[in-house]
Each structure stands twice: as structure tokens, then as C-alpha cells.
Design a protein around this motif. Structure first.
Motif, mmCIF file in Angstrom:
data_model
loop_
_atom_site.group_PDB
_atom_site.id
_atom_site.type_symbol
_atom_site.label_atom_id
_atom_site.label_comp_id
_atom_site.label_asym_id
_atom_site.label_seq_id
_atom_site.Cartn_x
_atom_site.Cartn_y
_atom_site.Cartn_z
ATOM 1 N N ASP A 131 0.824 -1.206 0.000
ATOM 2 C CA ASP A 131 0.000 0.000 0.000
ATOM 3 C C ASP A 131 0.864 1.264 0.000
ATOM 4 O O ASP A 131 0.498 2.260 -0.628
ATOM 5 N N LEU A 132 2.002 1.220 0.661
ATOM 6 C CA LEU A 132 2.884 2.388 0.728
ATOM 7 C C LEU A 132 3.520 2.718 -0.622
ATOM 8 O O LEU A 132 3.743 3.887 -0.933
ATOM 9 N N VAL A 133 3.833 1.701 -1.425
ATOM 10 C CA VAL A 133 4.610 1.930 -2.663
ATOM 11 C C VAL A 133 3.820 1.636 -3.931
ATOM 12 O O VAL A 133 4.387 1.679 -5.023
ATOM 13 N N LYS A 134 2.523 1.357 -3.811
ATOM 14 C CA LYS A 134 1.783 0.809 -4.949
ATOM 15 C C LYS A 134 1.793 1.687 -6.179
ATOM 16 O O LYS A 134 1.698 1.196 -7.310
ATOM 17 N N HIS A 135 1.912 3.027 -6.025
ATOM 18 C CA HIS A 135 1.904 3.920 -7.178
ATOM 19 C C HIS A 135 3.217 4.684 -7.316
ATOM 20 O O HIS A 135 3.242 5.782 -7.887
ATOM 21 N N SER A 136 4.319 4.111 -6.842
ATOM 22 C CA SER A 136 5.612 4.791 -6.948
ATOM 23 C C SER A 136 6.510 4.079 -7.949
ATOM 24 O O SER A 136 6.459 2.852 -8.084
ATOM 25 N N VAL A 137 7.296 4.884 -8.660
ATOM 26 C CA VAL A 137 8.332 4.349 -9.552
ATOM 27 C C VAL A 137 9.585 5.174 -9.267
ATOM 28 O O VAL A 137 9.675 6.330 -9.661
ATOM 29 N N SER A 138 10.533 4.580 -8.577
ATOM 30 C CA SER A 138 11.635 5.343 -8.008
ATOM 31 C C SER A 138 12.632 5.806 -9.063
ATOM 32 O O SER A 138 12.742 5.242 -10.159
ATOM 33 N N THR A 139 13.378 6.845 -8.693
ATOM 34 C CA THR A 139 14.467 7.335 -9.543
ATOM 35 C C THR A 139 15.485 6.237 -9.795
ATOM 36 O O THR A 139 16.099 6.192 -10.870
ATOM 37 N N LYS A 140 15.673 5.331 -8.825
ATOM 38 C CA LYS A 140 16.643 4.254 -8.992
ATOM 39 C C LYS A 140 16.298 3.379 -10.193
ATOM 40 O O LYS A 140 17.190 2.875 -10.887
ATOM 41 N N ILE A 141 15.010 3.183 -10.465
ATOM 42 C CA ILE A 141 14.617 2.396 -11.633
ATOM 43 C C ILE A 141 15.010 3.127 -12.904
ATOM 44 O O ILE A 141 15.579 2.538 -13.828
ATOM 45 N N ALA A 142 14.714 4.422 -12.965
ATOM 46 C CA ALA A 142 15.092 5.214 -14.146
ATOM 47 C C ALA A 142 16.599 5.158 -14.362
ATOM 48 O O ALA A 142 17.068 4.950 -15.496
ATOM 49 N N SER A 158 1.687 -6.377 -8.305
ATOM 50 C CA SER A 158 0.576 -5.448 -8.101
ATOM 51 C C SER A 158 1.033 -4.007 -7.902
ATOM 52 O O SER A 158 0.188 -3.105 -7.824
ATOM 53 N N VAL A 159 2.347 -3.757 -7.805
ATOM 54 C CA VAL A 159 2.829 -2.386 -7.585
ATOM 55 C C VAL A 159 3.326 -1.802 -8.908
ATOM 56 O O VAL A 159 3.777 -2.521 -9.794
ATOM 57 N N SER A 160 3.236 -0.478 -9.019
ATOM 58 C CA SER A 160 3.494 0.183 -10.302
ATOM 59 C C SER A 160 4.915 -0.006 -10.807
ATOM 60 O O SER A 160 5.137 -0.119 -12.019
ATOM 61 N N SER A 161 5.890 -0.043 -9.896
ATOM 62 C CA SER A 161 7.272 -0.209 -10.348
ATOM 63 C C SER A 161 7.453 -1.542 -11.062
ATOM 64 O O SER A 161 8.077 -1.606 -12.138
ATOM 65 N N MET A 162 6.904 -2.605 -10.511
ATOM 66 C CA MET A 162 7.007 -3.913 -11.154
ATOM 67 C C MET A 162 6.173 -3.964 -12.425
ATOM 68 O O MET A 162 6.591 -4.546 -13.435
ATOM 69 N N LYS A 163 4.986 -3.357 -12.402
ATOM 70 C CA LYS A 163 4.160 -3.335 -13.608
ATOM 71 C C LYS A 163 4.890 -2.640 -14.757
ATOM 72 O O LYS A 163 4.801 -3.068 -15.914
ATOM 73 N N HIS A 164 5.582 -1.564 -14.451
ATOM 74 C CA HIS A 164 6.340 -0.825 -15.466
ATOM 75 C C HIS A 164 7.414 -1.722 -16.085
ATOM 76 O O HIS A 164 7.576 -1.760 -17.314
ATOM 77 N N LEU A 165 8.133 -2.460 -15.252
ATOM 78 C CA LEU A 165 9.181 -3.348 -15.757
ATOM 79 C C LEU A 165 8.594 -4.517 -16.536
ATOM 80 O O LEU A 165 9.151 -4.945 -17.553
ATOM 81 N N ILE A 166 7.457 -5.031 -16.090
ATOM 82 C CA ILE A 166 6.802 -6.137 -16.787
ATOM 83 C C ILE A 166 6.302 -5.686 -18.158
ATOM 84 O O ILE A 166 6.511 -6.370 -19.169
ATOM 85 N N ARG A 167 5.636 -4.528 -18.205
ATOM 86 C CA ARG A 167 5.099 -4.026 -19.472
ATOM 87 C C ARG A 167 6.188 -3.855 -20.522
ATOM 88 O O ARG A 167 5.962 -4.100 -21.709
#
Length: 225
Positions: A131-142, A158-167
């Protein structure tokens, strides 16, 4: 203005207004080519280990210990973090593959980051942390995607950072504890996989994390207000 499609959709559903997604830009120039080690032996994590990430890091370390015992390898997880809380660091006790390196900054941070064989992004699996990180995509990923270095990601899908990498198919992914050991082994042993995901990482960085492009888009959005 949002930093991920999931938050954009949430705002639209909640408030019925259009929103624009501009993802976090990288702090570094995007690499011209991939940097893929032929026979990697270490995964590098740099950053904050709170929000339950320390538990996932411990699970990775335990999986590496098992692989090393079974296969005679010497894989390590090198953690660079300023964390000092004993109750957090105690989760790494007895895990031989985890090397906790402490805090690095400035030129030393960049040297460690650039010399990494495999970079790591991880999130925790408990409901509170999700719940704390579900809509975050950190600078470290970029930054990781822009580096051209292969990225391994372990966390809930289920969290946005993983969804971004999966997509964008731009990391070697593991989304459950049950598959973790198998996925780590693939990451270490499958060089074409590392090459492919690193190449996709650079493409993703150009598409979503170019700071100059994103700054220009932000100015354009503000000019329409």
C-alpha cells in the motif's frame, strides 16, 4: 500530473478529470550501449531498504545461499545503504551471500553503480508495504534502466514499479518467493536474457525516463493551463 499510468487511472476514476503521466527522469545520461558482464557473480542493491525491502533482500540472500550450496557457486548480494537500525539489519544475520557495505555517496556511489554486474530493484510482499509503494516508480529504476546494466527485479506484480518493468520487458523478473531461486539462476546463467532485458531497458529509458524530454513535456503541459 502523475508519475505512472496506474495513478493516472486512479485519479481519473476518483475525480473524473484527465491527467498526464510524466515518469521520473534519470539523473544520468542514457548509455549508448548495454554493459553486460559475461559471467556475473554479484547483484548490487543501492538505496533505502525500509518499506519491508529488507525482508525481500533477505529472501534473495537465502536463495543465493541455497544456489551456492547446491552448485558450488559464490554468488553474492552487495547492499549499499545507510541503514543502521539493528532490528532491520538483523534480518541479514547468518546469510553468507549478503555483503552489507553501508552508505556510499558522491563519486564513490557513481563508481559502485557503474561497476555493478547486475542491479537490483525490490519491493516487499506484505499488504502494508504494498500500500505504501503501490503507485511509486523510483528514480533508482530510471537510473538503472538508463545505465545499460542488466536489472533484476523481485517484488509483487501489483505495484506500479514492477508493472512498469513487466510491461516493457526490461528486467529479469521474479514475482514470488516460490520462483525466486529459479529466476536468480536464470539471471546469472542466461547471457542472452541479460542482453535482451538490458537493451529493452535502454529503449524504456529513452521512451519514459529521458529527463530533457520529460522536462519539455512538463513545460508544455503547464503552458496549456
Amino acid at each position: 500530473m502523475t508519475i505512472c499510468p496506474e495513478l493516472q487511472e486512479h485519479y481519473h476514476a476518483e475525480f473524473g478529470i484527465p491527467a498526464t503521466t510524466i515518469m521520473t527522469g534519470t539523473n544520468y545520461p542514457i548509455a549508448e550501449r548495454t554493459c553486460v558482464a559475461e559471467n556475473p557473480t554479484a547483484i548490487t542493491f543501492m538505496g533505502n531498504i525500509r518499506c519491508g525491502r529488507y525482508r525481500s533482500l533477505a529472501e534473495i540472500g537465502m536463495a543465493l545461499d541455497e544456489l551456492n550450496a547446491e552448485r558450488g557457486t559464490s554468488y553474492t548480494l552487495d547492499i549499499y545503504s545507510g541503514e543502521k537500525e539493528p532490528s532491520v539489519l538483523s534480518h541479514f544475520a547468518g546469510i553468507h551471500s549478503i555483503h552489507f557495505k553501508g552508505f556510499v555517496g558522491g563519486e564513490e556511489f557513481e563508481r559502485v553503480f557503474r561497476s555493478a554486474q547486475i542491479l537490483l530493484h525490490t519491493e516487499a510482499f506484505d499488504d502494508t508495504s504494498i500500500d505504501l509503494v503501490k503507485h511509486s516508480v523510483s528514480t533508482k529504476i530510471a537510473d538503472s534502466l538508463a545505465s545499460g546494466i542488466p536489472l533484476f527485479a523481485y517484488g509483487p506484480d501489483s505495484v506500479s514499479s514492477m508493472k512498469h518493468l513487466i510491461r516493457n520487458n526490461c528486467a529479469v523478473l521474479s514475482t514470488s518467493k516460490e520462483s525466486l531461486k529459479r529466476d536468480l539462476l536464470r539471471c546469472f546463467q542466461d547471457q542472452p536474457l541479460r542482453e535482451r532485458t538490458a537493451e529493452n531497458g535502454l529503449a524504456c529509458a529513452h521512451k519514459y525516463h529521458d529527463s530533457d524530454v520529460n522536462s519539455k513535456l512538463l513545460r508544455e503541459v503547464f503552458s496549456l493551463q
